[in-house]
Structure formats: structure tokens, C-alpha cells
Design a protein around this motif. Structure first.
Motif, PDB file in Angstrom:
ATOM      1  N   ALA A  60       5.177  -0.079  -7.941  1.00  0.00           N
ATOM      2  CA  ALA A  60       5.518   0.634  -6.712  1.00  0.00           C
ATOM      3  C   ALA A  60       4.936   2.046  -6.715  1.00  0.00           C
ATOM      4  N   VAL A  61       4.922   2.688  -7.880  1.00  0.00           N
ATOM      5  CA  VAL A  61       4.338   4.031  -7.991  1.00  0.00           C
ATOM      6  C   VAL A  61       2.866   4.011  -7.599  1.00  0.00           C
ATOM      7  N   GLU A  62       2.136   3.012  -8.043  1.00  0.00           N
ATOM      8  CA  GLU A  62       0.709   2.939  -7.737  1.00  0.00           C
ATOM      9  C   GLU A  62       0.476   2.715  -6.239  1.00  0.00           C
ATOM     10  N   VAL A  63       1.305   1.893  -5.602  1.00  0.00           N
ATOM     11  CA  VAL A  63       1.181   1.704  -4.157  1.00  0.00           C
ATOM     12  C   VAL A  63       1.474   3.004  -3.419  1.00  0.00           C
ATOM     13  N   LEU A  64       2.536   3.694  -3.854  1.00  0.00           N
ATOM     14  CA  LEU A  64       2.902   4.963  -3.219  1.00  0.00           C
ATOM     15  C   LEU A  64       1.835   6.027  -3.434  1.00  0.00           C
ATOM     16  N   ARG A  65       1.145   5.955  -4.563  1.00  0.00           N
ATOM     17  CA  ARG A  65       0.105   6.940  -4.835  1.00  0.00           C
ATOM     18  C   ARG A  65      -1.002   6.865  -3.769  1.00  0.00           C
ATOM     19  N   GLY A  66      -1.353   5.643  -3.373  1.00  0.00           N
ATOM     20  CA  GLY A  66      -2.360   5.498  -2.336  1.00  0.00           C
ATOM     21  C   GLY A  66      -1.886   6.060  -1.005  1.00  0.00           C
ATOM     22  N   ARG A  67      -0.616   5.875  -0.681  1.00  0.00           N
ATOM     23  CA  ARG A  67      -0.091   6.421   0.568  1.00  0.00           C
ATOM     24  C   ARG A  67      -0.067   7.950   0.541  1.00  0.00           C
ATOM     25  N   VAL A  68       0.378   8.504  -0.596  1.00  0.00           N
ATOM     26  CA  VAL A  68       0.471   9.958  -0.701  1.00  0.00           C
ATOM     27  C   VAL A  68      -0.918  10.590  -0.646  1.00  0.00           C
ATOM     28  N   ASP A  69      -1.895   9.969  -1.309  1.00  0.00           N
ATOM     29  CA  ASP A  69      -3.259  10.500  -1.262  1.00  0.00           C
ATOM     30  C   ASP A  69      -3.774  10.542   0.164  1.00  0.00           C
ATOM     31  N   ALA A  70      -3.399   9.547   0.973  1.00  0.00           N
ATOM     32  CA  ALA A  70      -3.854   9.509   2.356  1.00  0.00           C
ATOM     33  C   ALA A  70      -3.198  10.595   3.213  1.00  0.00           C
ATOM     34  N   LEU A  71      -2.068  11.163   2.743  1.00  0.00           N
ATOM     35  CA  LEU A  71      -1.433  12.254   3.481  1.00  0.00           C
ATOM     36  C   LEU A  71      -2.224  13.550   3.387  1.00  0.00           C
ATOM     37  N   ARG A  80       7.393   7.836 -12.594  1.00  0.00           N
ATOM     38  CA  ARG A  80       8.634   7.073 -12.715  1.00  0.00           C
ATOM     39  C   ARG A  80       9.619   7.875 -13.543  1.00  0.00           C
ATOM     40  N   SER A  81      10.854   7.945 -13.077  1.00  0.00           N
ATOM     41  CA  SER A  81      11.918   8.657 -13.781  1.00  0.00           C
ATOM     42  C   SER A  81      12.985   7.651 -14.166  1.00  0.00           C
ATOM     43  N   GLY A  82      13.140   7.422 -15.471  1.00  0.00           N
ATOM     44  CA  GLY A  82      14.080   6.417 -15.915  1.00  0.00           C
ATOM     45  C   GLY A  82      13.547   5.023 -15.661  1.00  0.00           C
ATOM     46  N   GLU A  83      14.456   4.085 -15.444  1.00  0.00           N
ATOM     47  CA  GLU A  83      14.069   2.684 -15.286  1.00  0.00           C
ATOM     48  C   GLU A  83      13.576   2.367 -13.887  1.00  0.00           C
ATOM     49  N   ASN A  84      14.229   2.923 -12.864  1.00  0.00           N
ATOM     50  CA  ASN A  84      13.925   2.478 -11.506  1.00  0.00           C
ATOM     51  C   ASN A  84      13.939   3.597 -10.484  1.00  0.00           C
ATOM     52  N   ARG A  85      13.587   4.795 -10.902  1.00  0.00           N
ATOM     53  CA  ARG A  85      13.488   5.907  -9.957  1.00  0.00           C
ATOM     54  C   ARG A  85      12.071   6.470  -9.949  1.00  0.00           C
ATOM     55  N   ILE A  86      11.696   7.018  -8.808  1.00  0.00           N
ATOM     56  CA  ILE A  86      10.352   7.565  -8.630  1.00  0.00           C
ATOM     57  C   ILE A  86      10.496   8.982  -8.104  1.00  0.00           C
ATOM     58  N   LEU A  87       9.881   9.928  -8.811  1.00  0.00           N
ATOM     59  CA  LEU A  87       9.907  11.336  -8.410  1.00  0.00           C
ATOM     60  C   LEU A  87       8.568  11.684  -7.778  1.00  0.00           C
ATOM     61  N   VAL A 102       6.443   7.647   5.843  1.00  0.00           N
ATOM     62  CA  VAL A 102       5.366   6.863   5.249  1.00  0.00           C
ATOM     63  C   VAL A 102       5.749   6.345   3.871  1.00  0.00           C
ATOM     64  N   ILE A 103       6.355   7.209   3.061  1.00  0.00           N
ATOM     65  CA  ILE A 103       6.653   6.853   1.672  1.00  0.00           C
ATOM     66  C   ILE A 103       7.790   5.843   1.594  1.00  0.00           C
ATOM     67  N   GLY A 104       8.816   6.024   2.426  1.00  0.00           N
ATOM     68  CA  GLY A 104      10.005   5.200   2.297  1.00  0.00           C
ATOM     69  C   GLY A 104       9.876   3.800   2.851  1.00  0.00           C
ATOM     70  N   LYS A 105       8.855   3.540   3.684  1.00  0.00           N
ATOM     71  CA  LYS A 105       8.723   2.195   4.253  1.00  0.00           C
ATOM     72  C   LYS A 105       8.275   1.202   3.198  1.00  0.00           C
ATOM     73  N   THR A 106       8.840   0.010   3.301  1.00  0.00           N
ATOM     74  CA  THR A 106       8.426  -1.029   2.354  1.00  0.00           C
ATOM     75  C   THR A 106       7.053  -1.588   2.696  1.00  0.00           C
ATOM     76  N   ALA A 107       6.666  -1.525   4.004  1.00  0.00           N
ATOM     77  CA  ALA A 107       5.348  -1.976   4.447  1.00  0.00           C
ATOM     78  C   ALA A 107       5.077  -3.426   4.062  1.00  0.00           C
ATOM     79  N   ILE A 253      -0.831  -0.171   6.095  1.00  0.00           N
ATOM     80  CA  ILE A 253      -1.512  -1.431   5.815  1.00  0.00           C
ATOM     81  C   ILE A 253      -2.492  -1.279   4.665  1.00  0.00           C
ATOM     82  N   LYS A 254      -3.235  -0.191   4.675  1.00  0.00           N
ATOM     83  CA  LYS A 254      -4.223   0.036   3.623  1.00  0.00           C
ATOM     84  C   LYS A 254      -3.540   0.266   2.283  1.00  0.00           C
ATOM     85  N   GLY A 255      -2.404   0.987   2.301  1.00  0.00           N
ATOM     86  CA  GLY A 255      -1.708   1.269   1.052  1.00  0.00           C
ATOM     87  C   GLY A 255      -1.122   0.029   0.420  1.00  0.00           C
TER      88      GLY A 255
END
Length: 777
Positions: A60-71, A80-87, A102-107, A253-255
Motif C-alpha cells: 500500500a505504501v508503494e501505491v500511495l507513493r505514486g499518488r503522492v509524487d503526482a501531487l 510504514r509505522s508499526g505493523e499496519n500504519r502509514i506515516l 487522493v491518498i485516502g481513496k482505495t481506488a 487510476i494511474k496510481g
């Protein structure tokens, strides 16, 4: 200089050379509370088919990275922070709505065949919209709100290779062009080929494109033959798009689709001016505090004090170099911890110099010899006091999160650097100076030739402090009771970190007045925020506290404040979800409990269980008074306060350890001519405790004053958050100094009377005659 002294010189030069080079070649990484921007914490959630473990969260972090880069955000951070959190940290981004959207959508993007427009054909009565039947069919509505029945998904987001927003060449409307991957191209051709078998105008001639269970486009298939399908690996999504909505859709869609749904559990927005003000205030406080501390130490210890000040400067360089070398993030509490550690760094030097004074003034040894003995005798107290502080810093690192964890990092670095500064650099400087002939001819110049006026007064009066143990413990109990009443009567003003909710802080042009507060409160009530709490801070800021509101509602609050208070500017916006608030509150209590228990165990191992238990009770005494004072004053109890409280524990046990180290040194059992009774043994222990307290008073006073200069500067110059932080530590410093003498030590005396223990006597070597063969019969 001895051979060991030359080795220390070599080590000191090597450390300082490396620290200077590292400091010049790297820059510190500033947290968002210093640089400004948006920080979002996401919680990955389980699905029926996938567990939100570390591996899935990393994807999920890698998918979000593409979205954030596009911002287009410069130098974003996603970890990743801990087992299942993303900072996620987005420097410079002050409007979180776009990022959160953009970040919070599951897409979850899927492509479906349209089977018709009559939901009654679905199998099973009372089926809800979107709920599939046994054949995978489900009812929904199209982009215009008309009913549709869709079949199983034939393509997913993974089948898409690219998506670009643009203007349609014929209609001049915004559309999204989607390119398919190789496998997706075949699937798309099959899907459109099946749809082309129906006549134009037939609902089944359409193909539905669904994003997050919502139909975003359901166009008819054009220019395709039955069972042949559309070729070229591209399609176009049309609809009532604006430039912004088309760009956002293309980005999602691209992310790609997130492997797991995510939930925003915390969000913080910091304006850039707040960070600039905090850095400026902390820098001024550090400079002023260091100058005052330097002048005081030089006055108290003369040449040795001046050289210790130079060592403190080296300490600051070493701490900074380690900080940037580790790539640690410097936060607002972390910056305060860095400044505070400067004051704490003088303690080791003061311990050594007071020991050297005893050797030089009372025994009459030369200055260079007094320095060597001083470092040797002070080592155990320095080690124990620093280890207890490291325990507090380590607990902050492992148990806390966010800025408080950063405080633990800088505090730990500061403690380690202070030991290097005092035991290596300061020793090299002082030993070199005291070995010069010019200094040996002027012993008064070193500061070791005579004891101070406070110690002379104590030696002359020799007050029996331990003889009034019951009185001191009664006073301590009374103060603790008053603090506890404040906690139970007023309650604690828990910050948003522990309660959940949202706090929005605004800077005003001329300071928020009571009229501004009333106008904003009334306007927010008219806007539907009846539960909003509006306050003005000591710095003239306007603070709005509300419950669980989303980013759109937060923007409405900003608009209301901007209209009612012209010229106001957002300084910070913090949101904490209710589940995270409960978790942070629980972690705070766990951290306090473990801190008390861990330090009690350490002291029990290093000394005796009586010392460990009395030190733990004194720490609890100090923490209760600090918390109770904040309850009476109505001050916020938040993450920064937690950092201050755990630091108070370190300061408290630091003073207590120094006293107990002297007790351990002086307590060798009852005098040889004493009566061999229990009372004689008890009297010897109380006498040793009293002598230890009197011997450490100068060190306690000098260390306390040196640290107070730093905290006083932070209190005056630090702004709202650092002011409360410094206030908690000032109270803790005063109370901790008192409790080490009038609480912890009397407790040890009282407990020894109830549960007597024997002293740890040094091992004695048995002398034997030269003719003794050593054989055992």
C-alpha cells in the motif's frame, strides 16, 4: 601528561574532527512542526480476503507513493509505522483536503458489462444496492442516477498501464484517456466485443467503469463489431468532469488500487511561520541559557569552569553531528530536548569538580591529582544518573509516537554526548591546564583549592536532616494530597492526542480579544458547530476545539474565523481519531508505569532494594505534584507534557542517585566503638545518609541553577507549547531537588528501620606471613 591522558587527547581530537566534518557536510531533517506542511497517519484495515499485515501495508505504501509524487509535493516522506500504519509527511502543503481525498481513496477500479436496467431480475428478495447475487450480478445507478444492473468485473486497476486527463478533440470537454497493459488489452477487447453484439441504444451495449463501488462512466461501445471488440489498447472515460476532477481521476487510476482500504486516524497541518518562530525562540533560548550557564559555572569553578563551558560547546557540536548523521527528524519537542540536554550536560562536570574540591581543599592534594581523583570518584554517580535518564529516553523512543518519540531520540543523543563531553573532552582540557607550571603556582585559579561558602556553612552547622525524617515525609504527603485534590476536583485538561477530535490554532494580527472569542463562538454556532470550544491563548492566538469533523467542515471553520477576525492566519490544524486517542492515552500510562518500574529495578540492582523502592516512591511523588499543578492551572496535558513528565522522572532519579551513591560510599557499617546493637547499626545508616545529603548539596544547587537558566529562557521565549514544556520541567526540577533530600532519603531511613539491610562492604585482602605456603588444610 600520562600515557592515558595522551590517549584521551587522541580520542577527543578524533571525535571533534569527525563531528565538525559531519556538521558541515549535512543538514538536519526538520519535522513538519518546524518546517510547515501536512502530516497524515493512515491505518490499513483488514478485508475478508486479506490481513493488514506488514507485507500488505508495504504494498500500500508503494501505491500511495505514486499518488503522492503526482501531487507535486517536494521531498515527501512515506513510511510504514508499526505493523499496519502509514506515516505520510507533505512539506509545504497547508490545505489537506486534496491530499486526504487522493491518498485516502482505495481506488478500486473495475470494468463491468451492463446487463440491463431492471434490478428485479436479480435472484433473491430484498437485495440491497451493490450487493451481488449468486451469479455475481448487482444493482447500482449510473453517473446520472439511473438504475443499472452490472455483471462481474472483467478488468481491474492492475490491467491499466496509464491514465491521462485532457480535453476531448470534438466536444472540448474534459475526459480521461486510459491505456491498458497487454493482458488488459485482451480483456478490454473481449468486454467491448460482447457489448457490440447488441443494438445501439440497448443498455447492454454499454460498459460500466466503476471506481470505489461508484459508476463514474457507462458509455456505449462505438465502432466495434460483435465478438471483435475495440482495439488499440485504449479507452476514454467521459462524464461531467472539470479539469480538477479529471486530473484527480487520472491520478487515482494511474496510481493503481490499494491492496487494502485505509482510514485516516490522525492529521496535522502546520503553517510555516510556527516552525520559524519555534526555531528562532529555541535558538535564542539556547544561546541565552548557554551564556548564563557558562558565566555561572565559570564563577563557581574558575578556570575549570571555563574549560567545562568549552566542553559544553563541544557537546553541542557532537550532539548536532550525531543527529544529522543518523538522519533523525528534529521536531519541536526534540528541539526542546536538545536545548534541555545542554543544561543537563553540566551535571557530570559539577560532580567531578565538587569531588576535586574535596580532595584539594580538605586533603590538600595538588590540583592535577585532585582532578584525577575527582573523575575517578564521580564515575559511579555519573554512570548511574545517566543510565536512569537513558531509560526515560529509551522508553520514549519505544513507547511513544510522533514528536514525543523525536524528543526521546534527541534526549538520548544528548545524554550520550554529555558523557563524552564530560569524561573525555572536559577531562583532557582540565588535566592539561592543571599540569601547567603557571597553574600549579596559582592553585586558587583552578577552583579546587577551597570549598564553597555553602559547603563551609553546612560543615559548620552540620544540621541533622535525617533526624526530622517524619516531618519531611509529612510535608511531602501534604503537598501530594493537594496535588491529588487538583486532579480529582478539576480533572485533567487532556489534549487532542488523548481525547480525539480537532484543534485549529489561528494567529491574529493584534492578538485575539474576548470579543473575538465571543464573535467566533456565535458564528460557529450559527454554522452548525454548537459544541465548538473557542479560547484565546497566552500568546494571543485563537484556538478552536471541536469533535470529529472532516476536512470540508474544518475548512468551513477556517472561513468563519477569517470572516469574523480579519487578518487571522492558520498556525496549526491537528486531528486525532478516537481510536488513536485511546491508544495514545493507554501508551502514556504504560510508559509512566514502566519508567517507574524499570528505574526501581535498576536502582535495586545497583544499590539495595530499599534505595530502589524509596527512589520510585519519590519519582511518583514528583510526577503527582507536576500533574496536579497542571490540573490546578488548567494547563493542557498532551504529548509534549508526556515528554516533560518522563523527563521529570529522569531529573528526579538523577538527583536521588547522586545522594545514594554517597550513602553507599560512606555507609560502611557502625563505628568500631559503637554498641553492637540494632540501634547502633540504624544510627550508622541514618548518619551516613545525613552526611551524604550535606556533601551533595553544593552539587545539587549548582546543577539545578545551571539547568534553570536553560529552562527559564525556554519559559520566557519558547511560545505556547515550549512554555508549558519548560514550566513542567521547572516544577519537576524544583520538586525533584527537594524530594532527593527530603523525600527519597528520609524514606530510605524509615524503611531501613522497618526492614534493615546490611551495607555492601569492600572486599578485604587477607594478609599472610611471607613463610605461609598458602596451602589449605
Amino acid at each position: 601528561m600520562t600515557k592515558n591522558a595522551w590517549w584521551r587527547l587522541l580520542v577527543a581530537v578524533t571525535i571533534m574532527t569527525g563531528a565538525v566534518l559531519l556538521s558541515l557536510s549535512a543538514t538536519p531533517r526538520l519535522g513538519l512542526d518546524l518546517s510547515g506542511g501536512t502530516q497524515i497517519t493512515l491505518q490499513a484495515l483488514d478485508t475478508p480476503t486479506m490481513e493488514a499485515d506488514a507485507e500488505a501495508t508495504d504494498r500500500a505504501v508503494e501505491v500511495l507513493r505514486g499518488r503522492v509524487d503526482a501531487l507535486g509535493v517536494a521531498e515527501p516522506t512515506l513510511v510504514r509505522s508499526g505493523e499496519n500504519r502509514i506515516l505520510i509527511e507533505l512539506p509545504g502543503l497547508e490545505d489537506p483536503r486534496e491530499a486526504a481525498e487522493v491518498i485516502g481513496k482505495t481506488a478500486q477500479l473495475t470494468f463491468h458489462p451492463v446487463l440491463g436496467t431492471d434490478p428485479s431480475v436479480l435472484e433473491g428478495p430484498g437485495r440491497k444496492s451493490g450487493e451481488p447475487d449468486e451469479k455475481g450480478r448487482f444493482a447500482t445507478v449510473d453517473e446520472d442516477g439511473a438504475p443499472l444492473v452490472l455483471g462481474k468485473a472483467q478488468l481491474e486497476g492492475d490491467d491499466v498501464s496509464d491514465a491521462v486527463a485532457g480535453l476531448d478533440q470534438t466536444s472540448t470537454q474534459w475526459v480521461v484517456d486510459v491505456d491498458f497493459a497487454k493482458s488488459g488489452n485482451r480483456k478490454w477487447s473481449a468486454l467491448t466485443g460482447d457489448a457490440a453484439c447488441f443494438n445501439l441504444g440497448d443498455p447492454q451495449r454499454r460498459v460500466a467503469i466503476v471506481l470505489d463501488d461508484e459508476v463514474i462512466s457507462s458509455p456505449q461501445v462505438q465502432d466495434a463489431a460483435c465478438n471483435v471488440g475495440m482495439s488499440g489498447g485504449r479507452t476514454q472515460i467521459s462524464g461531467n468532469f472539470t479539469e480538477a476532477s479529471a486530473s484527480e481521476l487520472a491520478l487515482l487510476i494511474k496510481g493503481g488500487a490499494l491492496p487494502l482500504p485505509v482510514e485516516i486516524i490522525s492529521q496535522q497541518v502546520v503553517g510555516p511561520t510556527l516552525g520559524d518562530e519555534a526555531i528562532d525562540a529555541s535558538t535564542k533560548a539556547g544561546i541565552i541559557g548557554l551564556i548564563l550557564t557558562g558565566l555561572f559555572i565559570t564563577f563557581a569553578y574558575r578556570l575549570a569552569g571555563f574549560l567545562a563551558v568549552l566542553a559544553l560547546g563541544c557537546y553541542a557540536v557532537i550532539s548536532y553531528a550525531v543527529l544529522v548523521g543518523l538522519g533523525a527528524t528534529l521536531t519541536l519537542p526534540g528541539l526542546a530536548g536538545f536545548v534541555l540536554a545542554i543544561g543537563m550536560a553540566i551535571d557530570a562536570n559539577v560532580l567531578v569538580f565538587e569531588r576535586a574540591k574535596e580532595e584539594g581543599a580538605e586533603i590538600g592534594v595538588p590540583p592535577e591529582r585532585a582532578v584525577t581523583v575527582g573523575f575517578s570518584k564521580a564515575w559511579s554517580a555519573i554512570l548511574d544518573s545517566n543510565v536512569t535518564t537513558l531509560l526515560a529516553g529509551g522508553l520514549l523512543f519505544f513507547l511513544a509516537t510522533g514528536p514525543v518519540r523525536g524528543f526521546g531520540v534527541t534526549l538520548t543523543i544528548g545524554v550520550l554526548a554529555s558523557m563524552v563531553s564530560a569524561m573525555v573532552i572536559s577531562r583532557v582540557l582540565v588535566e592539561f591546564a592543571t599540569s601547567r607550571k603557571a597553574v600549579r603556582r596559582r592553585p586558587r585559579l583552578t577552583g579546587f583549592s577551597s570549598i564553597g561558602p555553602v559547603q563551609r556553612l553546612l560543615n559548620r552547622k552540620n544540621p541533622d536532616i535525617m533526624g526530622r525524617s517524619k516531618l519531611w515525609l509529612a510535608l511531602s504527603s501534604a503537598v501530594v494530597s493537594v496535588a491529588a485534590v487538583g486532579i480529582f476536583v478539576n480533572g485533567l485538561n487532556l489534549g487532542v492526542e488523548f481525547t480525539g477530535g480537532r484543534v485549529v490554532d489561528f494567529t491574529t494580527v493584534s492578538g485575539a480579544t474576548d470579543r473575538d472569542v465571543n464573535d467566533v463562538r456565535a458564528a460557529l454556532g450559527r454554522a452548525g458547530f454548537d459544541d465548538a470550544v473557542v479560547q484565546n491563548s497566552a500568546d494571543g492566538d485563537l484556538i478552536v476545539k471541536v469533535g470529529q469533523v472532516d476536512n470540508e467542515e474544518a475548512q468551513r471553520i477556517r472561513d468563519v474565523v477569517a470572516e469574523e477576525v480579519p487578518g487571522s492566519r492558520l498556525e496549526s490544524d491537528s486531528f486525532i481519531g478516537p481510536s488513536l486517542g485511546d491508544e495514545l492515552r493507554t501508551k502514556a500510562l504504560i510508559a509512566l508505569g514502566i519508567a517507574l518500574f524499570a528505574q526501581m529495578l535498576y536502582l535495586a540492582a545497583r544499590f539495595r532494594w530499599v534505595f530502589g523502592a524509596s527512589a520510585a516512591m519519590a519519582m511518583l511523588h514528583d510526577v503527582t505534584i507536576v500533574v496536579g499543578t497542571f490540573a490546578w492551572l488548567g494547563k493542557p496535558v498532551d504529548g509534549v507534557f508526556l515528554a516533560a513528565t518522563l523527563t521529570v522522572i529522569g531529573l528526579s532519579v538523577n538527583d536521588t542517585v547522586v545522594v545514594f551513591d554517597r550513602v553507599r560510599e560512606r555507609w560502611q557499617g557502625p563505628p568500631a566503638d559503637a554498641e553492637p546493637t540494632t540501634e547502633g547499626r540504624r544510627g550508622a545508616f541514618a548518619t551516613a545518609c545525613n552526611e551524604a545529603v550535606l556533601a551533595t548539596v553544593p552539587r545539587t544547587v549548582n546543577t539545578g541553577l545551571g539547568t534553570m537558566f536553560i529552562l527559564g529562557a525556554l519559559f520566557v521565549l519558547g511560545g505556547d507549547s515550549l512554555t508549558d514544556f519548560a514550566l513542567a520541567l521547572l516544577i519537576g526540577l524544583v520538586v525533584g531537588t527537594y524530594s532527593s533530600v527530603f523525600t527519597a532519603t528520609p524514606l530510605a531511613v524509615m524503611m531501613d528501620r522497618r526492614w534493615p539491610v546490611l551495607p555492601r562492604l569492600p572486599k578485604q585482602k587477607v594478609a599472610r606471613a611471607e613463610t605461609d605456603s598458602g596451602a589449605v588444610v
